[in-house]
Design an enzyme around this catalytic site. Structure first.
Site, mmCIF file in Angstrom:
data_model
loop_
_atom_site.group_PDB
_atom_site.id
_atom_site.type_symbol
_atom_site.label_atom_id
_atom_site.label_comp_id
_atom_site.label_asym_id
_atom_site.label_seq_id
_atom_site.Cartn_x
_atom_site.Cartn_y
_atom_site.Cartn_z
ATOM 1 N N LYS A 256 60.168 -1.929 10.827
ATOM 2 C CA LYS A 256 60.619 -1.524 12.157
ATOM 3 C C LYS A 256 59.417 -1.372 13.085
ATOM 4 O O LYS A 256 58.343 -0.989 12.643
ATOM 5 C CB LYS A 256 61.287 -0.142 12.080
ATOM 6 C CG LYS A 256 62.671 -0.117 11.485
ATOM 7 C CD LYS A 256 63.223 1.307 11.538
ATOM 8 C CE LYS A 256 64.560 1.432 10.832
ATOM 9 N NZ LYS A 256 65.634 0.662 11.440
ATOM 10 N N ASP A 268 67.011 9.631 8.736
ATOM 11 C CA ASP A 268 67.915 8.658 8.110
ATOM 12 C C ASP A 268 68.631 9.230 6.875
ATOM 13 O O ASP A 268 69.327 8.499 6.181
ATOM 14 C CB ASP A 268 67.142 7.379 7.763
ATOM 15 C CG ASP A 268 67.993 6.130 7.870
ATOM 16 O OD1 ASP A 268 69.079 6.203 8.480
ATOM 17 O OD2 ASP A 268 67.576 5.089 7.332
ATOM 18 N N GLU A 329 69.161 -1.334 4.490
ATOM 19 C CA GLU A 329 69.031 -0.700 3.172
ATOM 20 C C GLU A 329 70.102 0.338 2.890
ATOM 21 O O GLU A 329 70.452 0.577 1.734
ATOM 22 C CB GLU A 329 67.638 -0.047 3.056
ATOM 23 C CG GLU A 329 67.499 1.374 3.614
ATOM 24 C CD GLU A 329 67.717 1.488 5.122
ATOM 25 O OE1 GLU A 329 67.656 0.448 5.814
ATOM 26 O OE2 GLU A 329 67.964 2.607 5.605
ATOM 27 N N ARG A 331 73.308 0.375 3.356
ATOM 28 C CA ARG A 331 74.499 -0.146 2.679
ATOM 29 C C ARG A 331 74.236 -0.410 1.208
ATOM 30 O O ARG A 331 75.158 -0.349 0.392
ATOM 31 C CB ARG A 331 74.997 -1.401 3.416
ATOM 32 C CG ARG A 331 74.006 -2.547 3.422
ATOM 33 C CD ARG A 331 74.341 -3.607 4.455
ATOM 34 N NE ARG A 331 74.028 -3.162 5.819
ATOM 35 C CZ ARG A 331 74.277 -3.868 6.923
ATOM 36 N NH1 ARG A 331 74.860 -5.063 6.819
ATOM 37 N NH2 ARG A 331 73.949 -3.395 8.106
#
Ligand code: BES
Ligand code: MN
Ligand code: ZN
Length: 477
Positions: A256, A268, A329, A331
């Site tokens: 990112k 996250d 990531e 999922r």
């Protein structure tokens, strides 16, 4: 010091008071002296919503019951009024406040909720903070509510504080292992059970998604199983909550950019924190429901052995996935937890995850994105719970057509859809790993804010906790 919220009708005479009044019943408020009534009446006629009286030994804050289109919005207006009141209490350096509702509408609960949530502060890493709030105790002192209602609310709001603390904790102090230790402490404090599976157990369970995301990391992944199972549980099949526990998301090799992207990614694990918060509130309130929380936890980073775009991995349920973007990531780790959930023969599985930027772009910070296969009744129940606590939801479809975007040339699935409707293709990916009634909440837009938004505050909000708790408690009745 966390804020205290309690019920006590016998508050001291010189405590600061917030009185909620109806616009047309000022003369019936005996707590106000005649000159005060006249003054308040005048102010109300000039459309004031908030009238400040100074009695020298203490202050009286008069709030006019807000008007709103419906009951839910009235509750929300009261929470917002709580936020406005806190600003004044901070200016006045108040340490405690008693709330009296003269409108006989349980308005005190919602005003207290807004006050309490606005009073959250994260001071752990401040060596000094001149702006710190002085407010310590909120007392609901009117007879329109009872002590049990206040205690239940206090426990849920305390859970929101715990969740905000978890989410605000930086990755420097929160590896997957450290996160598990934090969960263990909350389990002890709240009174629910926890089992922490280490890397070896995760390997033996063949959780290929979680292991793949963890491959580039210096720190081992954990898989956390939280459980609240009271003897008087009303459900024979458990409710299973699944939370995305990416303690830090660099994107992995699909790295990112830093500004307004990676720099927010300590948040996250907000889904995992929300799951923990619901378990905490359920246990504290002794909710008569069997609830299980499943939390796969890891960081996501590029490292020597990191999973690479184009790799194929085998998931917990045996399906193969072509990893085309290592930044998708969430999922992968959720899929393993969802497939693991099957063994509980669940009544319903609800997952919460900061899953996609696409969900955030679709509804911003104003709502949770929801999708699911649980059927109309469950979806309607969740929507209602969301409206009541003002964690509103926007449902998106899981139409078959979207599934095609996940076809891989060489594996059963790829982890990346097309450019559009990314929150839906993420949902379609998760759906592949479910075989029971299931609901998915994408809280990417609501979990962590960059500017203050009333009582939701700034930074971690605790998104999802009040909504899911409220839904579950409605099922327990
Ligand atoms: N954790 C992010 C999603 C996110 C974005 C959360 C912004 C909060 C704020 C997730 O792991 C992610 O990187 N998603 C990608 C998926 C894409 C590569 C298919 C995204 O949304 O860009
Ligand atoms: Mn990512
Ligand atoms: Zn992520």
């Amino acid at each position: 010091m966390p804020t205290q919220l309690k019920y006590d009708t016998s508050f001291a005479k010189n405590t600061d008071l917030a009185i909620i009044i109806a616009k047309d019943a000022v003369s019936q408020v005996q707590e106000l002296q005649p000159e005060e009534q006249n003054y308040v009446q005048q102010q109300v006629e000039q459309d004031a919503k908030f009238i400040n009286l100074n009695r020298y030994s203490h202050r009286v804050y008069v709030l006019v019951l807000p008007e709103a289109k419906n009951e839910e919005l009235k509750k929300e207006a009261l929470r917002q009024a709580g936020h406005a009141l806190l600003k004044q209490l901070k200016t006045d350096k108040a340490e405690q406040i008693a709330i009296l509702d003269k409108t006989n509408s349980q308005a005190g609960l919602y005003l207290a909720e807004g006050l309490y949530l606005s009073n959250y502060q994260h001071l752990k890493y401040k060596t000094k903070d001149p702006k710190a709030s002085t407010l310590q105790t909120i007392t609901i002192a009117d007879e329109t509510v009872n002590a049990e209602q206040v205690q239940e609310l206090a426990n849920v709001l305390e859970a929101v504080y715990k969740v905000r603390d978890l989410v605000n904790e930086p990755h420097s102090h929160q590896s997957a292992m450290q996160f598990s230790e934090q969960l263990e402490e909350l389990a002890k404090e709240g009174g629910f059970d926890i089992e922490i599976l280490d890397e070896l157990r995760i390997q033996s369970l063949k959780m290929g998604g979680l292991l793949a995301v963890n491959q580039g990391s210096e720190e081992p992944a954990t898989f956390n199983i939280l459980e609240w199972k009271p003897e008087n549980a009303k459900n024979s099949k458990p409710y299973v909550l699944v939370g995305k526990g990416v303690v830090y998301d660099t994107g992995g090799l699909s790295l990112k950019p830093t500004p307004q992207s990676m720099d927010y990614m300590k948040s996250d694990m907000a889904g995992a924190a929300a799951v923990t918060g619901v378990l905490y509130a359920a246990a504290k309130n002794k909710l008569p429901l069997h609830i299980i929380g499943l939390i796969p936890a890891t960081d996501n980073r590029p490292g020597g052995r990191a999973v690479a775009p184009g790799d194929v991995i085998t998931m917990h349920n045996g399906m193969t996935v072509e990893v085309l973007n290592t930044d998708a990531e969430g999922r992968l780790i959720l899929a393993d937890a969802l497939s693991f959930a099957k063994k509980y023969d669940p009544e319903l599985v609800i997952d919460l995850a900061t899953l996609t930027g696409s969900a955030m772009r679709a509804v911003g910070k104003e709502g949770l994105v929801v999708m699911g296969t649980a059927g109309e009744e469950v979806m309607a129940g969740l929507k209602k719970a969301g409206d009541i606590v003002h964690e509103r939801t926007v449902e998106f479809p899981l139409w078959d057509e979207y599934r095609k975007q996940l076809d891989s040339e060489i594996a059963d699935l790829k982890n990346l859809g097309g450019a559009d409707a990314g929150h839906i293709t993420a949902g379609k990916f998760l759906e592949e790993f479910t075989s029971y009634p299931w609901v998915h909440f994408d809280i990417a837009g609501t979990a962590y804010l960059h500017a203050e938004d009333s009582y939701r505050g700034k930074l971690a909000t605790g998104s999802g906790v009040r909504l899911v708790y409220n839904y579950l408690s409605s099922q327990a009745r």
